[in-house]
Write a protein that holds these residues in place. Structure first.
Motif, short mmCIF file in Angstrom:
data_model
loop_
_atom_site.label_atom_id
_atom_site.label_comp_id
_atom_site.label_asym_id
_atom_site.label_seq_id
_atom_site.Cartn_x
_atom_site.Cartn_y
_atom_site.Cartn_z
N LYS A 282 0.84 -1.19 0.00
CA LYS A 282 0.00 0.00 0.00
C LYS A 282 0.88 1.25 0.00
O LYS A 282 1.77 1.38 0.84
CB LYS A 282 -0.90 0.00 1.23
N PRO A 283 0.70 2.17 -0.96
CA PRO A 283 1.50 3.41 -1.00
C PRO A 283 1.20 4.27 0.23
O PRO A 283 0.07 4.31 0.72
CB PRO A 283 1.02 4.09 -2.28
N TYR A 284 2.23 4.93 0.72
CA TYR A 284 2.03 5.86 1.83
C TYR A 284 3.12 6.93 1.74
O TYR A 284 4.11 6.78 1.01
CB TYR A 284 2.07 5.13 3.18
N GLY A 285 2.91 7.98 2.46
CA GLY A 285 3.88 9.08 2.48
C GLY A 285 3.56 10.12 1.40
O GLY A 285 2.48 10.15 0.80
N ILE A 286 4.56 10.99 1.12
CA ILE A 286 4.39 12.08 0.15
C ILE A 286 4.22 11.49 -1.25
O ILE A 286 4.97 10.63 -1.67
CB ILE A 286 5.62 13.02 0.17
N GLY A 287 3.21 11.95 -1.98
CA GLY A 287 2.96 11.49 -3.35
C GLY A 287 2.12 10.24 -3.41
O GLY A 287 1.92 9.69 -4.50
N ALA A 288 1.63 9.73 -2.27
CA ALA A 288 0.85 8.52 -2.30
C ALA A 288 -0.60 8.76 -2.69
O ALA A 288 -1.33 7.81 -2.98
CB ALA A 288 0.89 7.85 -0.92
N ALA A 289 -1.02 10.04 -2.71
CA ALA A 289 -2.41 10.33 -3.02
C ALA A 289 -2.72 9.90 -4.45
O ALA A 289 -1.95 10.15 -5.38
CB ALA A 289 -2.67 11.83 -2.86
N GLY A 290 -3.83 9.21 -4.61
CA GLY A 290 -4.27 8.77 -5.93
C GLY A 290 -3.64 7.47 -6.40
O GLY A 290 -3.96 6.98 -7.48
N ARG A 291 -2.73 6.96 -5.61
CA ARG A 291 -2.08 5.69 -5.98
C ARG A 291 -2.92 4.51 -5.51
O ARG A 291 -3.62 4.58 -4.50
CB ARG A 291 -0.69 5.60 -5.36
N THR A 292 -2.81 3.39 -6.21
CA THR A 292 -3.53 2.17 -5.84
C THR A 292 -2.57 1.21 -5.13
O THR A 292 -1.35 1.38 -5.14
CB THR A 292 -4.12 1.47 -7.08
N VAL A 293 -3.13 0.19 -4.52
CA VAL A 293 -2.32 -0.84 -3.86
C VAL A 293 -1.58 -1.66 -4.91
O VAL A 293 -2.18 -2.12 -5.89
CB VAL A 293 -3.20 -1.76 -2.99
N ALA A 294 -0.29 -1.79 -4.74
CA ALA A 294 0.51 -2.59 -5.68
C ALA A 294 0.38 -4.08 -5.31
O ALA A 294 0.58 -4.46 -4.16
CB ALA A 294 1.97 -2.17 -5.63
N LEU A 295 0.03 -4.88 -6.28
CA LEU A 295 -0.17 -6.31 -6.07
C LEU A 295 0.82 -7.11 -6.91
O LEU A 295 1.18 -6.70 -8.02
CB LEU A 295 -1.60 -6.73 -6.45
#
Length: 450
Positions: A110-123
């Protein structure tokens, strides 16, 4: 799809083994009671052991040595333990033939931190299967089968040895009883004449020194009878233990018939033993298993390859799919130690086989020579006993007619007793030697004789 996944999980779980607890002490103590007569009779009819034929057991009459040998094969606790080891070897053959299980990998980041907005979970997921096991599978099966054959032949050899040991133990019990009877009767015969001897000493018809000499000989018979009684009791308990029966179990034993000598020159007997003796056949199988283990260790030196499929979706929502390879590179060749050990084990088994052949050859030549020597000694004593028995009958008639003195009569009876004791001991030695030669040459049992 919702129904497919649970069905797949259930089908996988249905192939898994279940665990059931089993207590130890109570079943073990119950097993010490030994099998029933009905169970032994059924097992003896269905016996499948090299060199031993199925026998109909009848517990209403005294048992022969061969019948007791078959009972030992069926009921001996030591042999039951060995047969359990054989089941382990068969399970190892089954395990060697199983294919490797595939490996399924899955991860979610799961993306988190700066720039994570709008990102999806990487599978990411993957499917991986070790192909190196396919290369070594046939060698693994060959190695396990040869090992199982070695265990099976060792068990069969121990069964053969145990049957002959029980056959000899039965003879030992019978002839110890016969020997004790001779010594006991000699001591009782002396007691019946003690009063007459004492009276003759008082009348100076017999010298005291001569009386002491006769008493010493009879004391020797009395001590012999006491020692034989102890040996007989120990032999009965030992035989019951070999048969897996309680020490107090009644064991009526039939009079043993003479064991037929093993025919043939010792060289020919040894050559036949090389192919017949199952302990030697077991060593051959163990050597072949060690040879397969060496090949397995050599194959493990080469790169091990795994192949499979992979899929992924990155945090931007882009999906990817493809295949993956996994390769173990033997840069440091860490398996050289396993190869050296496997090669040394194969060499050790070769030397074990040569040593066992040498010991078997020496044993066969020694037993063959002893068998001939004992036969000649028995024939000589039989002739002497016949002559002494005729003289003893004439001496008894002369003594009862007061034509022969008591000292001369007792001296003759002591000599006859000594010869009978010697003959009984020689019969047991002869049976032990011949049965040992039957065992050493793996000569199959024939006929109904004990």
């Amino acid at each position: 799809m919702r129904k497919t996944i649970p069905a797949l999980v259930l089908s996988i779980l249905s192939g898994c083994a279940a665990y059931h607890a089993r207590p130890l002490r109570a079943p073990a103590l119950a097993a010490l009671r030994g099998p029933t007569h009905r169970a032994l009779t059924a097992a003896a009819r269905a016996l499948k052991v090299p060199g031993l034929a199925p026998l109909p057991l009848d517990f209403r009459r005294p048992l022969t040595g061969k019948e007791l040998g078959v009972i030992a094969v069926i009921a001996s606790p030591a042999l039951r333990a060995l047969r359990a080891r054989e089941r382990i070897a068969r399970a190892q053959v089954f395990a060697a033939g199983l294919l490797p299980d595939p490996v399924i990998q899955f991860s979610a980041l799961k993306p988190y931190g700066i720039g994570a907005a709008g990102r999806t979970v990487a599978l990411s997921d993957g499917f991986l299967w070790d192909l190196s096991r396919l290369v070594t599978r046939s060698t693994d099966i060959r190695m396990a089968r040869e090992r199982a054959s070695a265990v099976r032949y060792r068990v069969a050899w121990r069964e053969w040895v145990a049957a002959n040991e029980a056959r000899l133990a039965a003879r030992q019990v019978y002839w110890l009883k016969a020997e004790w009877t001779v010594a006991h009767n000699a001591a009782e015969f002396w007691k019946g004449h003690e009063g007459v001897l004492a009276r003759d000493v008082r009348r100076r018809l017999i010298g005291r020194r001569r009386l002491l000499f006769l008493q010493a000989a009879q004391d020797a018979f009395a001590m012999k009878a006491a020692a034989l009684r102890r040996a007989l009791k120990a032999a009965r308990i030992a035989l019951a233990g070999q048969l897996g029966l309680p020490p107090s179990a009644p064991l009526p034993i039939a009079r043993p018939r003479p064991v037929r000598p093993v025919p043939g020159a010792p060289g020919a007997l040894f050559r036949r033993a090389v192919s017949r003796r199952l302990d030697l056949v077991a060593l051959v199988a163990a050597y072949h298993s060690a040879d397969a283990a060496l090949l397995r260790a050599v194959l493990d030196q080469y790169p091990r390859l795994s192949i499979g499929a992979a899929g992924a979706r990155n945090s931007s929502g882009l999906s990817e799919a493809g295949f993956q390879l996994s390769l173990v590179l033997p840069l440091f060749n860490a398996n050289r130690g396993a190869v050296a050990i496997a090669r040394a084990k194969r060499r050790a088994l070769f030397e074990d086989y040569v040593a066992r052949l040498s010991a078997a050859r020496s044993q066969i030549y020694r037993l063959d020579a002893a068998q001939g020597s004992l036969d000649r000694e028995l024939a000589r004593l039989k002739g002497r006993r016949r002559r002494l028995a005729r003289t003893a009958r004439a001496a008894q008639a002369a003594y009862e007619a007061h034509a022969l003195g008591l000292v001369s009569y007792l001296t003759l009876m002591q000599e006859l007793t000594a010869v009978e004791l010697r003959m009984t001991g020689l019969r047991l030695d002869r049976a032990a030697t011949t049965l040992a030669l039957i065992t050493a040459t793996a000569t199959p049992w024939t006929g109904r004789a004990s």
